[in-house]
Design a protein around this motif. Structure first.
Motif, PDB file in Angstrom:
ATOM      1  N   MET A 152       0.809  -1.202   0.000  1.00 48.61           N
ATOM      2  CA  MET A 152       0.000   0.000   0.000  1.00 48.61           C
ATOM      3  C   MET A 152       0.847   1.260   0.000  1.00 48.61           C
ATOM      4  O   MET A 152       0.365   2.327  -0.340  1.00 48.61           O
ATOM      5  CB  MET A 152      -0.952   0.018   1.205  1.00 48.61           C
ATOM      6  N   SER A 153       2.101   1.149   0.379  1.00 50.08           N
ATOM      7  CA  SER A 153       2.942   2.341   0.432  1.00 50.08           C
ATOM      8  C   SER A 153       3.265   2.871  -0.944  1.00 50.08           C
ATOM      9  O   SER A 153       3.673   4.006  -1.094  1.00 50.08           O
ATOM     10  CB  SER A 153       4.242   2.047   1.183  1.00 50.08           C
ATOM     11  N   VAL A 161      -4.318  12.726  -2.644  1.00 52.36           N
ATOM     12  CA  VAL A 161      -5.432  11.771  -2.692  1.00 52.36           C
ATOM     13  C   VAL A 161      -4.923  10.380  -3.063  1.00 52.36           C
ATOM     14  O   VAL A 161      -5.296   9.388  -2.439  1.00 52.36           O
ATOM     15  CB  VAL A 161      -6.518  12.253  -3.683  1.00 52.36           C
ATOM     16  N   THR A 162      -4.056  10.304  -4.058  1.00 57.36           N
ATOM     17  CA  THR A 162      -3.555   9.008  -4.526  1.00 57.36           C
ATOM     18  C   THR A 162      -2.818   8.261  -3.419  1.00 57.36           C
ATOM     19  O   THR A 162      -3.060   7.081  -3.195  1.00 57.36           O
ATOM     20  CB  THR A 162      -2.625   9.188  -5.738  1.00 57.36           C
ATOM     21  N   PHE A 163      -1.934   8.939  -2.715  1.00 53.03           N
ATOM     22  CA  PHE A 163      -1.171   8.261  -1.677  1.00 53.03           C
ATOM     23  C   PHE A 163      -2.015   8.007  -0.435  1.00 53.03           C
ATOM     24  O   PHE A 163      -1.816   7.021   0.256  1.00 53.03           O
ATOM     25  CB  PHE A 163       0.112   9.017  -1.353  1.00 53.03           C
ATOM     26  N   HIS A 164      -2.967   8.860  -0.167  1.00 54.80           N
ATOM     27  CA  HIS A 164      -3.870   8.624   0.968  1.00 54.80           C
ATOM     28  C   HIS A 164      -4.735   7.401   0.711  1.00 54.80           C
ATOM     29  O   HIS A 164      -4.992   6.611   1.604  1.00 54.80           O
ATOM     30  CB  HIS A 164      -4.751   9.845   1.220  1.00 54.80           C
ATOM     31  N   GLN A 165      -5.179   7.229  -0.527  1.00 50.69           N
ATOM     32  CA  GLN A 165      -6.035   6.097  -0.877  1.00 50.69           C
ATOM     33  C   GLN A 165      -5.258   4.798  -0.978  1.00 50.69           C
ATOM     34  O   GLN A 165      -5.841   3.741  -0.920  1.00 50.69           O
ATOM     35  CB  GLN A 165      -6.744   6.359  -2.202  1.00 50.69           C
ATOM     36  N   GLY A 166      -3.968   4.860  -1.173  1.00 51.16           N
ATOM     37  CA  GLY A 166      -3.186   3.636  -1.267  1.00 51.16           C
ATOM     38  C   GLY A 166      -2.989   3.116  -2.665  1.00 51.16           C
ATOM     39  O   GLY A 166      -2.532   2.012  -2.853  1.00 51.16           O
ATOM     40  N   GLY A 167      -3.354   3.868  -3.675  1.00 46.33           N
ATOM     41  CA  GLY A 167      -3.029   3.477  -5.023  1.00 46.33           C
ATOM     42  C   GLY A 167      -4.159   2.853  -5.803  1.00 46.33           C
ATOM     43  O   GLY A 167      -5.331   3.079  -5.518  1.00 46.33           O
ATOM     44  N   GLY A 183      -7.779   2.305  -2.149  1.00 43.25           N
ATOM     45  CA  GLY A 183      -7.816   2.572  -0.721  1.00 43.25           C
ATOM     46  C   GLY A 183      -8.244   1.397   0.131  1.00 43.25           C
ATOM     47  O   GLY A 183      -8.463   1.546   1.316  1.00 43.25           O
ATOM     48  N   HIS A 184      -8.402   0.226  -0.455  1.00 43.87           N
ATOM     49  CA  HIS A 184      -8.783  -0.939   0.348  1.00 43.87           C
ATOM     50  C   HIS A 184      -7.657  -1.268   1.315  1.00 43.87           C
ATOM     51  O   HIS A 184      -6.513  -1.397   0.939  1.00 43.87           O
ATOM     52  CB  HIS A 184      -9.038  -2.152  -0.554  1.00 43.87           C
ATOM     53  N   ARG A 185      -8.006  -1.374   2.548  1.00 43.28           N
ATOM     54  CA  ARG A 185      -7.035  -1.716   3.578  1.00 43.28           C
ATOM     55  C   ARG A 185      -7.483  -3.032   4.196  1.00 43.28           C
ATOM     56  O   ARG A 185      -8.581  -3.135   4.725  1.00 43.28           O
ATOM     57  CB  ARG A 185      -6.983  -0.621   4.635  1.00 43.28           C
ATOM     58  N   HIS A 186      -6.641  -4.034   4.089  1.00 39.61           N
ATOM     59  CA  HIS A 186      -6.993  -5.356   4.588  1.00 39.61           C
ATOM     60  C   HIS A 186      -6.936  -5.377   6.107  1.00 39.61           C
ATOM     61  O   HIS A 186      -6.054  -4.809   6.716  1.00 39.61           O
ATOM     62  CB  HIS A 186      -6.040  -6.405   3.999  1.00 39.61           C
TER      63      HIS A 186
END
Length: 165
Positions: free
Chosen positions: A14-15, A138-144, A148-151
């Motif tokens: 995600m980084s 926005v792009t980096f906050h969302q994770g790409g 923005g899905h965070r497991h």
């Protein structure tokens, strides 16, 4: 310990710095990927991420040299993490202390890689127009590209993507 490794791998992916090694799409589910195939898949993931960010951030020709420096750090970090994950996958008979040491090595490599990535991104970000800065934020906050899905771990729910303003 496995949950912590999954969380680290997710954070790494995600980084934006790297993607976790995965089997190629043509491999059957559950079938182990060969080392060369896994490496090729990993490199493809990193290159896909670089291409996605280049497009998403609307990099101009004037920003290409700074972009290339940033992309090179992404590639280097991806290679380092890919090697460390391959080593971890290959070492199946570790003592608890050796397992923890290996995990610490991966975590340290991630921290070192992020420092290098920030150092390479800073001059690029400084060259961005206000529109590009908003896109980057926005792009980096969302994770790409995952939106923005965070497991949340095994069987956990995913958070909804962050709303773009």
């Amino acid at each position: 310990m496995k949950k912590a490794l999954v969380m680290l791998a997710t954070a790494v992916a995600m980084s934006g710095a790297f993607a976790q090694t995965s089997a190629p799409a043509s491999a059957p589910m559950g079938a182990p990927a060969s080392a060369p195939a896994a490496k090729a898949g990993h490199e493809r993931n990193v290159e896909d991420r670089i291409a996605y960010l280049h497009t998403q951030l609307k990099i101009t020709s004037a920003q290409e040299s700074q972009w290339n420096a940033f992309a090179d750090v992404m590639r280097s970090n991806g290679e380092t993490m890919g090697q460390l994950f391959q080593q971890r996958k290959a070492n199946t008979n570790l003592s608890a202390i050796d397992d923890m040491k290996q995990y610490a090595t991966i975590a340290q490599a991630h921290a070192d890689g992020m420092k290098k990535l920030v150092d390479a991104f800073d001059p690029l970000y400084s060259s961005f127009s206000p529109e590009q800065k908003k896109l980057a934020d926005v792009t980096f906050h969302q994770g790409g590209p995952e939106g923005g899905h965070r497991h949340q771990g095994k069987g956990g729910a995913k958070k909804a993507p962050a709303a773009a303003e």
